[in-house]
Scaffold this active site. Structure first.
Site, PDB file in Angstrom:
ATOM      1  N   HIS A   1       0.809  -1.214   0.000  1.00  0.00           N
ATOM      2  CA  HIS A   1       0.000   0.000   0.000  1.00  0.00           C
ATOM      3  C   HIS A   1       0.848   1.273   0.000  1.00  0.00           C
ATOM      4  O   HIS A   1       1.937   1.294   0.556  1.00  0.00           O
ATOM      5  CB  HIS A   1      -0.890   0.044   1.246  1.00  0.00           C
ATOM      6  CG  HIS A   1      -1.779  -1.146   1.381  1.00  0.00           C
ATOM      7  ND1 HIS A   1      -2.057  -1.723   2.597  1.00  0.00           N
ATOM      8  CD2 HIS A   1      -2.462  -1.876   0.464  1.00  0.00           C
ATOM      9  CE1 HIS A   1      -2.873  -2.738   2.434  1.00  0.00           C
ATOM     10  NE2 HIS A   1      -3.130  -2.870   1.146  1.00  0.00           N
TER      11      HIS A   1
ATOM     12  N   TYR B   1       0.611   1.219  13.918  1.00  0.00           N
ATOM     13  CA  TYR B   1       1.157   2.171  12.956  1.00  0.00           C
ATOM     14  C   TYR B   1       0.967   3.595  13.477  1.00  0.00           C
ATOM     15  O   TYR B   1      -0.109   3.944  13.934  1.00  0.00           O
ATOM     16  CB  TYR B   1       0.368   2.186  11.657  1.00  0.00           C
ATOM     17  CG  TYR B   1       0.206   0.936  10.875  1.00  0.00           C
ATOM     18  CD1 TYR B   1       0.865   0.790   9.671  1.00  0.00           C
ATOM     19  CD2 TYR B   1      -0.655  -0.070  11.282  1.00  0.00           C
ATOM     20  CE1 TYR B   1       0.672  -0.338   8.903  1.00  0.00           C
ATOM     21  CE2 TYR B   1      -0.845  -1.198  10.527  1.00  0.00           C
ATOM     22  CZ  TYR B   1      -0.177  -1.330   9.335  1.00  0.00           C
ATOM     23  OH  TYR B   1      -0.363  -2.446   8.567  1.00  0.00           O
TER      24      TYR B   1
END
Length: 177
Positions: free
Chosen positions: A62, A132
């Protein structure tokens, strides 16, 4: 913290420097000053968690297109992952190269991913959780991906790749712009 630059320009594996005593340890996982001193973007606007039930799960590859490119700081807080990045910056000496590191809850290392670099991982254990910190907000219209098995990169995954989203499974190959 210990900063080790990877083969992808601007990507770092960050290790903790624990201070231990009979209770366990204490360690800094983020410091604006240390990030700046190492030339890293210290600005994070969003935090995310990815929980993965099965070993062998693939998430990625991604990235977000301009002007919404993301920096990421990734840490595996439960289990283990094989974390992969691909440099998509045409002006970089590591353009179209990939690198991988193993992040585990035991090694407590983090991966700093600069803007313009695609990211994905494979879980190495069941019940793996990844944390994250994101340098930009998610912008759905800018979300992009590259197929995990794109022959342009020939990424070597450690396990059979079988569990992924329909979106990740149907990404096309990388096209030079």
């Amino acid at each position: 913290m210990k900063f080790e630059e990877l083969s992808i320009r601007g990507a770092y594996l960050i290790g903790l420097q624990p201070i231990q005593d009979e209770r366990g340890f204490f360690a800094r996982t983020y410091c604006d000053k240390e990030f700046r001193e190492n030339g890293l973007n210290p600005h994070f606007v969003q935090c995310n968690v990815s929980y993965n039930v099965h070993r062998g799960t693939i998430r990625g590859m991604h990235y977000q297109s301009a002007p919404y490119e993301e920096t990421k700081l990734v840490r595996c807080i439960r289990g283990a992952i094989y974390d992969v990045i691909i440099d998509l910056r045409a002006d970089s000496e590591s353009y179209l190269q990939w690198a991988a590191v193993e992040l585990t809850s035991d090694n407590r290392k983090m991966l700093y991913i600069p803007t313009g670099v695609a990211h994905g991982f494979q879980t190495l254990q069941d019940d793996t959780e990844v944390f994250y910190q994101m340098g930009s907000f998610y912008e759905q219209a800018a979300a992009r991906g590259i197929r995990w098995d794109d022959p342009a990169f020939n990424i070597t995954w450690p396990l059979k790749c079988w569990n992924m989203s329909d979106k990740d499974a149907t990404y096309g190959g990388f096209e030079l712009h």
